[in-house]
Design a protein around this motif. Sequence first.
Motif, short mmCIF file in Angstrom:
data_model
loop_
_atom_site.label_atom_id
_atom_site.label_comp_id
_atom_site.label_asym_id
_atom_site.label_seq_id
_atom_site.Cartn_x
_atom_site.Cartn_y
_atom_site.Cartn_z
N LEU A 9 0.84 -1.19 0.00
CA LEU A 9 0.00 0.00 0.00
C LEU A 9 0.88 1.24 0.00
N ALA A 10 0.34 2.33 -0.56
CA ALA A 10 1.05 3.60 -0.51
C ALA A 10 0.67 4.28 0.79
N LEU A 48 -1.32 7.69 1.00
CA LEU A 48 -2.60 7.90 0.33
C LEU A 48 -3.74 7.39 1.22
N GLU A 67 -8.00 5.72 -2.19
CA GLU A 67 -7.02 5.83 -3.27
C GLU A 67 -6.22 4.54 -3.41
N ASN A 68 -5.88 3.94 -2.28
CA ASN A 68 -5.15 2.67 -2.35
C ASN A 68 -5.97 1.58 -2.99
N LEU A 127 -5.69 1.68 -6.67
CA LEU A 127 -4.33 1.81 -7.18
C LEU A 127 -4.01 0.87 -8.34
N LYS A 128 -4.70 -0.25 -8.44
CA LYS A 128 -4.39 -1.13 -9.56
C LYS A 128 -5.34 -0.95 -10.71
N TYR A 177 -6.91 2.14 -11.56
CA TYR A 177 -7.21 3.53 -11.89
C TYR A 177 -7.00 3.87 -13.36
N ARG A 209 -8.38 -4.93 -2.38
CA ARG A 209 -7.96 -4.43 -3.69
C ARG A 209 -7.56 -5.58 -4.61
#
Lengths: 314, 499
Positions: free
Chosen positions: B339-340, B343, B347-348, B351-352, B354, B407
């Motif tokens: 994870l970032a 963010l 948003e996380n 993340l893959k 977007y 995610r």
Amino acid sequence: MNESAEIGLLVLAIAAGTPVVYAAVGEILAERAGVLNLGVQGMMLVGAVAGFWAVFTVESLWLGVLLSLIVGAAAAAIHAFNSITLRVNQIVSGLALTIFGTGLSTFIGRAGETQLAGEPAPKSFEPLLTGGLADIPLIGPLVFGHDILVYLSWLLVAATSYYIFRTKPGLALRAVGEDPPSAESAGIDVAKVRYIHVLVGGALAGLGGAYISLALVPSWTDEPIGQAGWIAIALVILASWRPWRALFAAYLFGAAGQLNFYLQTQGVDIPSNLLAMLPFVLAILAMLVLASGERARKLGAPAALAIPYSREQR
Amino acid sequence: MRGINKSFYGVKANDDVDFDLGVGEVHALLGENGAGKSTMCSVLAGLYRPDSGEILLDGEPVAFGSPKDALAAGVGMVYQHFRLVMNFTVAENLALGHPDVPTRLSEKDLVAKAHELGDRYDFPVDPNAYVWQLSVGQQQRVEILKLLYREARVLILDEPTAVLTPQEGEALFRTMRLMAEDGRSLIFVSHKLNEVKAVSDRVTVFRDGRVVGSADTVDATPKDLARMMVGRDLDLPKRSGSADRGAVVLSVRDLAVNDDRGLEGLRGVSIDIRQGEVVGIAGVAGNGQRELTHAIAGLRAPTAGTVELGGKDVTSRTVAHRIDAGLAYVPQSRLGVGLASGLTAEENLALKGYRKPPYAKGRLLDQDVFKSRGDKLIDDFDVRGVRPGLPVRLLSGGNLQKVLFAREVSQDHIVLMARSPTRGLDVGATEQVRNQILAERDAGIGVLLVSEDLDELLSLSDRILVFYEGKVVGEFSAEEATPEEIGLLMAGHTEEGAA
Ligand SMILES: Nc1ncnc2c1ncn2[C@@H]1O[C@H](COP(=O)(O)OP(=O)(O)OP(=O)(O)O)[C@@H](O)[C@H]1O
Ligand SMILES: [Mg+2]
């Protein structure tokens, strides 16, 4: 070839490097504590003007030295408060400090009853020894031909190096710059360590500035210190945060700056503006080679450099 | 500790917590992820200042303004994430901040002191080694030695076993008992009920920032404790039958990969995974698991061999290409690789995906979809503690894992690769993650499960491969696998050698 010209170049290189030695050692202390201070140029300028003011009005060199230490530390206190207590971006705060110091020193130089700008100093630091030892060929001028502040800078470098690597507070200092959470849980007051070293760093930058106006170029101009502050910041990286290396790197840069005059006396015809660029080209190259992330880490860049720390932050 | 309150950003991490610790007692703390255990410990260790409440030591009220004060009073903590300066030696870490160390450092004295401490507590460490060179288990010893060097009377160990192998865990428990017999008091945080049963005298259970109960360990059954923690009965997942196996979805052939030091970390490994199959990789950490997962994910180039996803060779393809080819990856490091950290959760979660609709509208991103999709996933996966607009790193470990899992499995995928997916998770979250892995398998996904937790592998895998020094040294079907045999192979005993 004329031997004394080369020796002269080296002696001048040492003199020209000395303000940078003071400032770079100061910045090493701050950065070892994890605080990046880009206000070196500003702190040197206020130190330079304070020192010059003291000798101009009271004709006391040592009062100038003392005053430059104090105003340098005072200027650094602004940055320390911003970056340690308020935790603002250290780059922004440091740059602001440089702008502030530049403006303030120019203002003091021109305003008020005692106009400093354009005036020569009534006194300056002179070589400690004349004749005797200083007349020994080669070693004489190189080792014994300097003023007292040069010798003090050697002492400072030796003491700082010992302090950082061989003492308990030095260990704490390095821990704070590497890993503040670990330092804190080992019982070290991270904020206090950072404050102390940023302030001491500022005092040394102030003294470095004063060396210029009290010894190197004893007069007041609008650009009294050139870009010595920026060079000092670049040197810290080049010296990989070690005082002895900073000393020699500063002399190298001092030599690069003096090459200009030397070559002219040797009748070599290179445009002087090109030569004046030399120290900066050197600095940029050094940064390109050394300052990239991974390599900087290996060289010993403090891991927590420029990262604000808060005890309760995740 | 009396009436401790502590809030972060308006969330009560500790709500009126009362806690008593006896002399010479090992006191276990249990509770779901985010229940407030670490918070209470950090308050006691002087790291966090409580909003209100008081701490009594030997009946006297004390106020710790910083860890320094707490250490001076004899209270020290080993944090969940170790607090050692990696670039320092063991001896330097022991000396750091210690009041008795003289101003002028003498390397010889520091080393001698480290040896003396190591001998006294039967805890051999190499004083001249840099901390980054040590295994996690050794680093933990240094942390404990640090506290013993400070003469700590109260030692707080926050999830000390989460990073240890079973053998290291056993050794730690022995040391803990010794320290307790010495008259020291210990706080021990763990998610594993059997560990709590094995080592503690008393146990206190946290839920939602509050203490829900304390008991003598002998009187508490694991079932009771689990119910106190999550507020309901748990049924740990069990593999049932086998799903319909289909085509091979992940095929690794003769894969060799270098490790960080440039040595051969993985030495010619071949694995096939079919649809609806869970393949478990057993092994002590550092025997090639990391190199395998990195090479499959595309984070590290192999020196030899191939990786095929869904029948297509992806060996030299980018990470993005592998994601599109159907690889879902739950890495070991949740923050950082997974994870970032800066963010938000929403948003996380995007993340893959977007780059593609529905998140993307041409070159722009659709904020409404971010929000609606994010909210739905957060809801479906029961992620708790999400605060809009705040970075995801503020979540507790279990909830981070849920975000990551959500995610990965919400993407189109044919293979799920997971590395130690339940490390650090509470029993409830562990149950949820394990059930999800089984659900994936039943939905026809091929699962590669890499774990150091043998119980986990045995309860989930259809097939188990044992890694040792970068090679497969054994293969078992779910029916024939026994912990004993696998354990021996993990430790490097070959079939013949063991006999
Ligand atoms: N430094 C912090 N900043 C912001 N929020 C925090 C901080 N520390 C804890 N929290 C929040 O407080 C709550 C309690 O967290 P804590 O770490 O005490 O839980 P825990 O019981 O130790 O969980 P785990 O089992 O995952 O370690 C969580 O909601 C967490 O997000
Ligand atoms: Mg915790």
